[in-house]
Design an enzyme around this catalytic site. Sequence first.
Site, mmCIF file in Angstrom:
data_model
loop_
_atom_site.group_PDB
_atom_site.id
_atom_site.type_symbol
_atom_site.label_atom_id
_atom_site.label_comp_id
_atom_site.label_asym_id
_atom_site.label_seq_id
_atom_site.Cartn_x
_atom_site.Cartn_y
_atom_site.Cartn_z
ATOM 1 N N PRO A 93 0.678 -1.237 -0.075
ATOM 2 C CA PRO A 93 -0.061 0.088 -0.213
ATOM 3 C C PRO A 93 0.831 1.259 0.106
ATOM 4 O O PRO A 93 1.911 1.334 0.633
ATOM 5 C CB PRO A 93 -0.699 -0.022 1.424
ATOM 6 N N GLU A 94 0.449 2.277 -0.762
ATOM 7 C CA GLU A 94 1.206 3.374 -0.778
ATOM 8 C C GLU A 94 0.602 4.460 -0.154
ATOM 9 O O GLU A 94 -0.607 4.206 0.487
ATOM 10 C CB GLU A 94 1.533 3.856 -2.205
#
Length: 296
Positions: free
Chosen positions: A2-3
């Site tokens: 996840p960014e």
Amino acid sequence: MPELPEVETVRRGLTPTMEGALLVRAELRRPDLRFPFPADFATLVSGKRIVSLGRRAKYLLIDLEGGDVIIAHLGMSGSFRVEDGPLSEAPGDFHHPRGKSEKHDHVVFHLEGAKGPARVIYNDPRRFGFMDLARREVLSNHAFFRELGEEPTGNVLDAAYLAARFAGKAQPLKSALLDQKNIAGLGNIYVCEALWRSGLSPLRAAGTLVDTKGKPKAALMLLTEAIRAVIADAIAAGGSSLRDHIQTDGTLGYFQHSFSVYDREGEPCRTPGCGGTVARAVQAGRSSFYCPKCQK
Ligand SMILES: [Zn+2]
């Protein structure tokens, strides 16, 4: 992994349930995730009211009354979901499939909120995520945070700030942008996208965007705007996906559909009139996707 936009989407998705709720009990179903839980973690957080939900880089910060803060990182495959009665809602969609199996439900926060009881469940098949506990007053000096640069959201990240960081640097622009001491939480996908939007090659030296007086060149101003815009767009997309998909189905997420260069090696460049082909270069072990024709 996840960014930042996904983590921010998770934060916004959890806020209505968690903020102001009483954390009645933290149920840990194993002694560790990537790291062991702090000693007495469950005891220290149970019975406390949740003051607010924040974020720094890719860390979720759950502020509790009394000054303790739960620091949560999703790692590679971590996700939260909310259960309040029959409805189950998983905030945020992800580029990579998320775990669905209940055997990977490792932490359950039992809450009592304004709308009644709810459970916030942390699921993490690969267990690269982790949770820690710190006092709010020493948080900025915490090992996770003390060297972090500015957030790419908000107004603090500007071209003058980046010019000061990039001046004289022969380091490739891609690496300088990924350096968390410069920009906190900016990851590979959004660096590639911002460079494409601003027509800059990931391979050029960071220092070439700064003039001899240490001031940002026009290209750096453009890049700074592109970084802020690409993150804002992704957060907005996450926000809409949160409304559109009450239950995440575990397939590839929403964000990938809006990528212009990331993961598009060999496909046509989307810059109008360019006609180039997206290439991939490996820099410091990470793939850079870019168009050699319009990114100089
Ligand atoms: Zn192009």
